[in-house]
Design an enzyme around this catalytic site. Sequence first.
Site, PDB file in Angstrom:
ATOM      1  N   CYS A 100       1.334  -0.969   0.212  1.00  0.00           N
ATOM      2  CA  CYS A 100       0.050   0.142   0.142  1.00  0.00           C
ATOM      3  C   CYS A 100       0.809   1.327  -0.113  1.00  0.00           C
ATOM      4  CB  CYS A 100      -0.896   0.547   1.545  1.00  0.00           C
ATOM      5  SG  CYS A 100      -1.790   1.544   1.318  1.00  0.00           S
ATOM      6  N   CYS A 104      -3.133   7.205  -1.884  1.00  0.00           N
ATOM      7  CA  CYS A 104      -4.273   7.468  -2.115  1.00  0.00           C
ATOM      8  C   CYS A 104      -5.844   8.209  -0.815  1.00  0.00           C
ATOM      9  CB  CYS A 104      -5.257   6.561  -2.779  1.00  0.00           C
ATOM     10  SG  CYS A 104      -4.138   5.340  -3.296  1.00  0.00           S
ATOM     11  N   THR A 191      -4.063   4.574   7.601  1.00  0.00           N
ATOM     12  CA  THR A 191      -2.782   4.776   6.259  1.00  0.00           C
ATOM     13  C   THR A 191      -2.140   5.943   6.402  1.00  0.00           C
ATOM     14  OG1 THR A 191      -4.609   2.885   5.398  1.00  0.00           O
ATOM     15  CG2 THR A 191      -2.434   3.583   4.023  1.00  0.00           C
ATOM     16  N   GLU A 257      -0.713   1.582   9.269  1.00  0.00           N
ATOM     17  CA  GLU A 257      -2.077   2.598   9.513  1.00  0.00           C
ATOM     18  C   GLU A 257      -1.698   2.417  11.645  1.00  0.00           C
ATOM     19  OE1 GLU A 257      -2.316  -0.564   7.709  1.00  0.00           O
ATOM     20  OE2 GLU A 257      -3.179   1.222   6.191  1.00  0.00           O
ATOM     21  N   HIS A 292     -12.755   6.010  -2.385  1.00  0.00           N
ATOM     22  CA  HIS A 292     -12.051   4.747  -2.500  1.00  0.00           C
ATOM     23  C   HIS A 292     -11.949   3.607  -2.652  1.00  0.00           C
ATOM     24  CE1 HIS A 292      -7.869   4.703  -0.099  1.00  0.00           C
ATOM     25  NE2 HIS A 292      -8.207   3.641   0.450  1.00  0.00           N
ATOM     26  N   TYR A 296      -8.981   0.777  -4.959  1.00  0.00           N
ATOM     27  CA  TYR A 296      -9.013  -0.891  -4.843  1.00  0.00           C
ATOM     28  C   TYR A 296      -8.966  -1.199  -6.720  1.00  0.00           C
ATOM     29  CZ  TYR A 296      -8.773  -0.303   0.098  1.00  0.00           C
ATOM     30  OH  TYR A 296      -8.573  -0.111   1.559  1.00  0.00           O
ATOM     31  N   CYS A 299      -4.932  -0.551  -6.721  1.00  0.00           N
ATOM     32  CA  CYS A 299      -4.325  -0.577  -5.909  1.00  0.00           C
ATOM     33  C   CYS A 299      -3.834  -2.105  -5.872  1.00  0.00           C
ATOM     34  CB  CYS A 299      -3.903  -0.243  -5.164  1.00  0.00           C
ATOM     35  SG  CYS A 299      -5.193  -0.355  -3.505  1.00  0.00           S
ATOM     36  N   GLU A 447      -7.315  -5.921   4.199  1.00  0.00           N
ATOM     37  CA  GLU A 447      -7.758  -4.933   3.987  1.00  0.00           C
ATOM     38  C   GLU A 447      -8.307  -4.551   2.806  1.00  0.00           C
ATOM     39  OE1 GLU A 447      -5.197  -1.685   2.225  1.00  0.00           O
ATOM     40  OE2 GLU A 447      -5.998   0.032   3.755  1.00  0.00           O
TER      41      GLU A 447
END
Length: 483
Positions: A100, A104, A191, A257, A292, A296, A299, A447
């Site tokens: 990650c 973003c 994050t 995180e 978001h 996904y 990413c 996640e």
Amino acid sequence: MALQTAAQYEESLRKLKLKVYLMGERIVNPVDHPIIRPSMNSVKMTYALAHDPEHEDLMTATSHLTGQKINRFCHLHQSTTDLVKKVKMQRLLGQKTGACFQRCVGMDAVNAVDSVTFEMDKKLGTSYHERFLKFLRRMQDEDMTVDGAMTDPKGDRGLPPSRQADPDLFTHIVERRKDGIVVRGAKAHQTGAINSHWILVMPTIAMTKEDSDYALSFVAPADAEGISYIYGRQSCDTRKLEGGNIDVGNYNFGGHEALMVFDNVFVPWENVFMCGEYEFSGLLVERFAGYHRQSYGGCKVGVGDVLIGAAALAADYNGAAKASHVKDKLIEMMHLNETLYACGIACSAEGNKTASGTYLINLLLANVCKQNVTRLPYEIARLAEDLAGGLMVTLASERDLRHPEIGPVVKKYFRGVASVSTEHRCRIMRLIENITLGTAAVGYRTESMHGAGSPQAQRIMIARQGNLEQKKKLAKDIAGIKD
Ligand code: SF4
Ligand code: FE
């Protein structure tokens, strides 16, 4: 100076006075801490690739505010092409980091806050949008990494914010002053918090009038007085303290995180973008989550590419690559991964212009995208583990491999095909372990389930956006049923 280099980004982090706690200790220099640094390297990649001519089309954009070339992570999407490029950029970064890359959340937050403050001002006569644009201009000029912070700790899930036993379980306004507000509470699972210059706080759920002190959005410097961070543990994280570069699986990159705590933080009015307008809280949540959920589809696909490549190499190194079931499993993994990408691209291509001019993804398709992400990476991970074999969890350590006496024994018995060194086989096994069970599993596996909202949150949106009545009408028309 609209585009920072990777080195400038690292230097800028060194100037921050963050209050970070990790495993019971206050960390004065997070940048060089062996557990934290790989996550910083992932964010650094978002700066480095912006200077690479091969990738600048995806990594940069033209600011609609200044006409300057800026990093796409600071950009407001001006077209569906921008939305598509965003997903492609995220796939690229997932491929380059296998982790990650964190930046973003801020990009998704500014895009959501832009259109919501515009619509809120129009309806209520407030003046949040101007303030927001002033901040955005600064974010673009300084090429900031901004942490979008939404998820409150939430305490008793059966109770609204104002009825919690502890009022701080949702972030809230404790005082309205002439010069600004005072805020208390926390944001969980944040994050990239320790790698960010500023944080952009948003409410976590739709609110009612009783909860208006919780309908709150603002920006603050990451090292503002009263903000502290408690770093989240990851599976196998202390392997990074061992000094080697095999057992960690991905020695260069990672994500993180943290719990972000606000202990009576003062926020001047110019940095406040929502203060009690509870009717707009749900809209902000819906838009940020939508962006978001689109993310996904980029990413996770990029990290999936790395995992599929690693599984294929494991099969090669095991001497099993020619078996038809192995080939078929790799095809299945690619099929699943591209399905996620198709969703990310589709919700982008079907996006629409909002009243502020910023483009929003198709919300139904973005939620379908994320719902698939709660499932397919688990199957991809299962197949990767199948192809790797049990060795990915029983392998001896790097120290054994390098040991003068037992090293040759390890090399002899952990060898696969003769043409590949045992060390290379170990590296691939550890990479698969890292993405499916280790530090990167936070970003790839769990996640995928809970990031950008748990599966049920998408199902609520699918129910709302799916237009079941229209489908009933279609069936009635075909079946010859007249009301
Ligand atoms: Fe970006 Fe994905 Fe990390 Fe979210 S989980 S910050 S979209 S890389
Ligand atoms: Fe996430």
